[in-house]
Design a protein around this motif. Structure first.
Motif, PDB file in Angstrom:
ATOM      1  N   VAL A  41     -25.424 -65.293 -20.274  1.00  0.00           N
ATOM      2  CA  VAL A  41     -26.462 -64.453 -20.847  1.00  0.00           C
ATOM      3  C   VAL A  41     -26.531 -63.134 -20.102  1.00  0.00           C
ATOM      4  N   CYS A  42     -27.166 -62.154 -20.742  1.00  0.00           N
ATOM      5  CA  CYS A  42     -27.500 -60.876 -20.114  1.00  0.00           C
ATOM      6  C   CYS A  42     -29.015 -60.856 -19.945  1.00  0.00           C
ATOM      7  N   TYR A  43     -29.490 -60.406 -18.806  1.00  0.00           N
ATOM      8  CA  TYR A  43     -30.920 -60.356 -18.558  1.00  0.00           C
ATOM      9  C   TYR A  43     -31.437 -58.934 -18.677  1.00  0.00           C
ATOM     10  N   TYR A  44     -32.609 -58.813 -19.311  1.00  0.00           N
ATOM     11  CA  TYR A  44     -33.311 -57.533 -19.382  1.00  0.00           C
ATOM     12  C   TYR A  44     -34.795 -57.840 -19.354  1.00  0.00           C
ATOM     13  N   GLN A  45     -35.496 -57.304 -18.395  1.00  0.00           N
ATOM     14  CA  GLN A  45     -36.930 -57.514 -18.185  1.00  0.00           C
ATOM     15  C   GLN A  45     -37.276 -59.000 -18.199  1.00  0.00           C
ATOM     16  N   ASP A  46     -36.574 -59.770 -17.395  1.00  0.00           N
ATOM     17  CA  ASP A  46     -36.798 -61.205 -17.206  1.00  0.00           C
ATOM     18  C   ASP A  46     -36.644 -62.026 -18.486  1.00  0.00           C
ATOM     19  N   GLN A  47     -35.870 -61.528 -19.439  1.00  0.00           N
ATOM     20  CA  GLN A  47     -35.570 -62.291 -20.639  1.00  0.00           C
ATOM     21  C   GLN A  47     -34.063 -62.383 -20.790  1.00  0.00           C
ATOM     22  N   ALA A  48     -33.588 -63.538 -21.255  1.00  0.00           N
ATOM     23  CA  ALA A  48     -32.159 -63.774 -21.413  1.00  0.00           C
ATOM     24  C   ALA A  48     -31.733 -63.456 -22.840  1.00  0.00           C
ATOM     25  N   SER A  50     -28.206 -63.347 -25.517  1.00  0.00           N
ATOM     26  CA  SER A  50     -26.876 -63.924 -25.684  1.00  0.00           C
ATOM     27  C   SER A  50     -25.848 -62.846 -25.997  1.00  0.00           C
ATOM     28  N   LEU A  51     -24.597 -63.272 -26.064  1.00  0.00           N
ATOM     29  CA  LEU A  51     -23.471 -62.390 -26.371  1.00  0.00           C
ATOM     30  C   LEU A  51     -23.684 -61.723 -27.729  1.00  0.00           C
ATOM     31  N   GLY A  52     -23.549 -60.399 -27.780  1.00  0.00           N
ATOM     32  CA  GLY A  52     -23.702 -59.655 -29.015  1.00  0.00           C
ATOM     33  C   GLY A  52     -25.088 -59.087 -29.244  1.00  0.00           C
ATOM     34  N   ALA A  53     -26.051 -59.409 -28.389  1.00  0.00           N
ATOM     35  CA  ALA A  53     -27.411 -58.883 -28.554  1.00  0.00           C
ATOM     36  C   ALA A  53     -27.413 -57.377 -28.351  1.00  0.00           C
ATOM     37  N   VAL A  54     -28.212 -56.666 -29.136  1.00  0.00           N
ATOM     38  CA  VAL A  54     -28.318 -55.210 -29.052  1.00  0.00           C
ATOM     39  C   VAL A  54     -29.768 -54.855 -28.752  1.00  0.00           C
ATOM     40  N   LEU A  55     -29.985 -54.019 -27.749  1.00  0.00           N
ATOM     41  CA  LEU A  55     -31.323 -53.569 -27.374  1.00  0.00           C
ATOM     42  C   LEU A  55     -31.384 -52.055 -27.382  1.00  0.00           C
ATOM     43  N   CYS A  64     -24.928 -56.735 -25.212  1.00  0.00           N
ATOM     44  CA  CYS A  64     -24.478 -57.743 -24.257  1.00  0.00           C
ATOM     45  C   CYS A  64     -23.044 -58.116 -24.628  1.00  0.00           C
ATOM     46  N   ASP A  65     -22.104 -57.832 -23.739  1.00  0.00           N
ATOM     47  CA  ASP A  65     -20.691 -58.056 -24.035  1.00  0.00           C
ATOM     48  C   ASP A  65     -20.014 -58.666 -22.814  1.00  0.00           C
ATOM     49  N   ARG A  66     -18.759 -59.059 -22.987  1.00  0.00           N
ATOM     50  CA  ARG A  66     -17.988 -59.669 -21.895  1.00  0.00           C
ATOM     51  C   ARG A  66     -17.775 -58.669 -20.763  1.00  0.00           C
ATOM     52  N   ALA A  67     -17.878 -59.151 -19.536  1.00  0.00           N
ATOM     53  CA  ALA A  67     -17.647 -58.291 -18.384  1.00  0.00           C
ATOM     54  C   ALA A  67     -16.163 -57.975 -18.232  1.00  0.00           C
ATOM     55  N   ASN A  68     -15.288 -58.924 -18.586  1.00  0.00           N
ATOM     56  CA  ASN A  68     -13.842 -58.736 -18.502  1.00  0.00           C
ATOM     57  C   ASN A  68     -13.212 -59.115 -19.832  1.00  0.00           C
ATOM     58  N   ASP A  69     -12.299 -58.287 -20.322  1.00  0.00           N
ATOM     59  CA  ASP A  69     -11.659 -58.549 -21.608  1.00  0.00           C
ATOM     60  C   ASP A  69     -10.736 -59.765 -21.575  1.00  0.00           C
ATOM     61  N   PHE A  70     -10.235 -60.102 -20.409  1.00  0.00           N
ATOM     62  CA  PHE A  70      -9.247 -61.175 -20.326  1.00  0.00           C
ATOM     63  C   PHE A  70      -9.881 -62.553 -20.166  1.00  0.00           C
ATOM     64  N   GLU A  71     -11.202 -62.643 -20.069  1.00  0.00           N
ATOM     65  CA  GLU A  71     -11.873 -63.930 -19.922  1.00  0.00           C
ATOM     66  C   GLU A  71     -12.523 -64.333 -21.237  1.00  0.00           C
ATOM     67  N   THR A  72     -12.389 -65.606 -21.589  1.00  0.00           N
ATOM     68  CA  THR A  72     -13.020 -66.078 -22.815  1.00  0.00           C
ATOM     69  C   THR A  72     -14.401 -66.669 -22.561  1.00  0.00           C
ATOM     70  N   ASN A  73     -14.674 -67.108 -21.361  1.00  0.00           N
ATOM     71  CA  ASN A  73     -15.988 -67.664 -21.062  1.00  0.00           C
ATOM     72  C   ASN A  73     -16.506 -67.162 -19.712  1.00  0.00           C
ATOM     73  N   GLY A  74     -16.223 -65.925 -19.389  1.00  0.00           N
ATOM     74  CA  GLY A  74     -16.658 -65.348 -18.127  1.00  0.00           C
ATOM     75  C   GLY A  74     -18.050 -64.747 -18.230  1.00  0.00           C
ATOM     76  N   ALA A  75     -18.384 -63.958 -17.245  1.00  0.00           N
ATOM     77  CA  ALA A  75     -19.707 -63.349 -17.156  1.00  0.00           C
ATOM     78  C   ALA A  75     -19.910 -62.297 -18.245  1.00  0.00           C
ATOM     79  N   LEU A  76     -21.180 -62.050 -18.562  1.00  0.00           N
ATOM     80  CA  LEU A  76     -21.547 -61.035 -19.536  1.00  0.00           C
ATOM     81  C   LEU A  76     -22.255 -59.895 -18.824  1.00  0.00           C
ATOM     82  N   LYS A  77     -22.265 -58.715 -19.460  1.00  0.00           N
ATOM     83  CA  LYS A  77     -22.970 -57.566 -18.887  1.00  0.00           C
ATOM     84  C   LYS A  77     -23.420 -56.645 -20.007  1.00  0.00           C
ATOM     85  N   TRP A  78     -24.372 -55.772 -19.698  1.00  0.00           N
ATOM     86  CA  TRP A  78     -24.839 -54.782 -20.660  1.00  0.00           C
ATOM     87  C   TRP A  78     -23.908 -53.587 -20.636  1.00  0.00           C
TER      88      TRP A  78
END
Length: 104
Positions: A41-48, A50-55, A64-78
């Motif tokens: 998940v990506c966190y923003y103002q103490d709320q989680a 999911s992948l693809g969320a737009v704020l 909220c997108d993948r932190a690394n293009d080469f990972e299929t289940n790695g960390a997410l980031k804004w």
């Protein structure tokens, strides 16, 4: 001479042993909630989110997108939405043994 040397050693050893540092008898245990540790998940103002969320943050949109293009289940980031919409060139060559279909 021997007596003065013995007295000196006694005084030095007494001052060294007086600096003993002890730890408390009961250890301090801090509890950590690990239920969110494995979630992608990506966190923003103490709320989680999911992948693809737009704020919308001020005048900017982030997604909220993948932190690394080469990972299929790695960390997410804004990331900025403009950056996410850019087409990323594929570095892999298609496998001739895999059937691909396109809809036109």
């Amino acid at each position: 001479m021997r007596l003065s040397l013995l007295a000196l050693l006694f005084v030095v050893s007494g001052s060294v042993s007086s600096n003993i540092i002890t730890t408390p008898g009961k250890p301090v245990v801090i509890g950590i909630d690990g239920s969110h540790a494995g979630k992608r998940v990506c966190y923003y103002q103490d709320q989680a989110y999911s992948l693809g969320a737009v704020l919308q943050v001020g005048d900017h949109y982030i997604t909220c997108d993948r932190a690394n293009d080469f990972e299929t289940n790695g960390a997410l980031k804004w990331i900025p939405l403009e950056q996410a919409n850019q087409v990323k060139p594929s570095t892999q060559t298609p496998d001739p043994n895999v059937k691909t279909y396109s809809i036109k």
